[in-house]
Design a protein around this motif. Structure first.
Motif, short mmCIF file in Angstrom:
data_model
loop_
_atom_site.label_atom_id
_atom_site.label_comp_id
_atom_site.label_asym_id
_atom_site.label_seq_id
_atom_site.Cartn_x
_atom_site.Cartn_y
_atom_site.Cartn_z
N UNK A 107 14.68 9.87 16.91
CA UNK A 107 13.83 8.81 16.67
C UNK A 107 14.23 7.49 16.71
N UNK A 108 15.71 7.37 16.29
CA UNK A 108 16.11 6.00 16.34
C UNK A 108 16.26 5.65 17.88
N UNK A 110 14.31 6.45 20.42
CA UNK A 110 12.85 5.87 20.64
C UNK A 110 12.72 4.50 20.16
N UNK A 111 13.01 4.45 18.68
CA UNK A 111 12.65 3.28 18.10
C UNK A 111 13.35 1.98 18.69
N UNK A 113 14.70 1.82 21.90
CA UNK A 113 14.64 1.51 23.38
C UNK A 113 13.37 0.68 23.36
#
Lengths: 114, 134
Positions: A107-108, A110-111, A113
């Motif tokens: 998740x981090x 994705x957040x 990028x």
């Protein structure tokens, strides 16, 4: 991105991860024996030194790169620390913790990028 | 889990305090580092010239506070639980930019935020159960 800056990113990440593990190890005995454990000072010193190295390397990297480029690497620290804490500190690891840690890391990434 | 102090000494409260300090310090650091960026300086890669910014010094004070409460957290909470939970800060930063600064959040970023929330729930769920039993 040069090979050198990738090295800095990796060193920064590794020193951060190692610092967390050593600090946890330093604090563990203080619950029962207070701060009298003889290895407390040395562990704390190494942990703080590694944190400092990681801190300044990150500042230097922030001057050259966007946070959105650097942050995904920091996101990986979650799953790395979860696994290493189980291996080196013998903390109890459940499937739920591993999946949770992996999801947080993913998740981090994705957040950050963008 | 061991017996733990309550009130301000509650390690979960200290975890929250540590997270809030990190959240604010991250924002200050990025601004301070950008303000002092000087590619001509040969030592810039060490980040040491960022110390010229007062924002960086405020961030350092917050980091020291968060560090002390983090050490306290480490005393009582396993790293496999405390560290993943501490990274809630990574979704609080974009969310606070969205709420307070009116910045937009891309679809990909929302997906990431959802993944982190699910991951946090997975890590936190067993603890909630343990705490209830106490």
């Amino acid at each position: 991105v040069t090979l050198l800056s990738l090295c800095f990113i990796l060193v920064s990440l590794l020193s951060f991860v190692t610092a967390q593990l050593i600090l946890k190890r330093a604090m563990q005995p203080t619950v029962t024996s207070g701060f009298r454990d003889p290895s407390f000072i040395s562990r704390m010193t190494i942990g703080i030194a590694l944190m400092t190295i990681s801190f300044f390397l990150t500042l230097g990297l922030l001057q050259r790169f966007d946070l959105s480029y650097l942050y995904p690497f920091q996101g990986l620290s979650v799953i790395i620390i979860t696994l290493l804490a189980a291996v080196t500190l013998k903390e109890k690891l459940t499937a739920q913790l591993v999946i949770g840690g992996a999801l947080i890391s993913a998740g981090i990434v994705l957040v950050s990028l963008s | 889990m061991r017996e733990r102090p309550s009130g301000f000494a509650n390690p979960w409260l200290q975890l929250v305090l540590s997270i809030v300090c990190v959240l604010v310090s991250e924002l200050l650091l990025k601004r301070g580092a950008s303000n002092t960026a000087d590619p001509a300086d040969g030592w810039a890669w060490t980040g040491i010239n960022s110390l010229a910014s007062p924002l960086v010094w405020w961030a350092i004070i917050l980091i020291i506070i968060s560090f002390i409460s983090w050490l306290y957290v480490l005393k009582y909470i396993p790293l496999t639980v405390a560290f993943p939970l501490s990274r809630v800060v990574d979704i609080l930063v974009p969310l606070s930019c969205w709420i307070f600064l009116g910045e937009s959040i891309s679809t990909r970023r929302w997906c990431g935020i959802v993944l982190v929330v699910i991951g946090l729930a997975l890590v936190a769920k067993p603890i909630a159960r343990i705490e209830q039993r106490l």
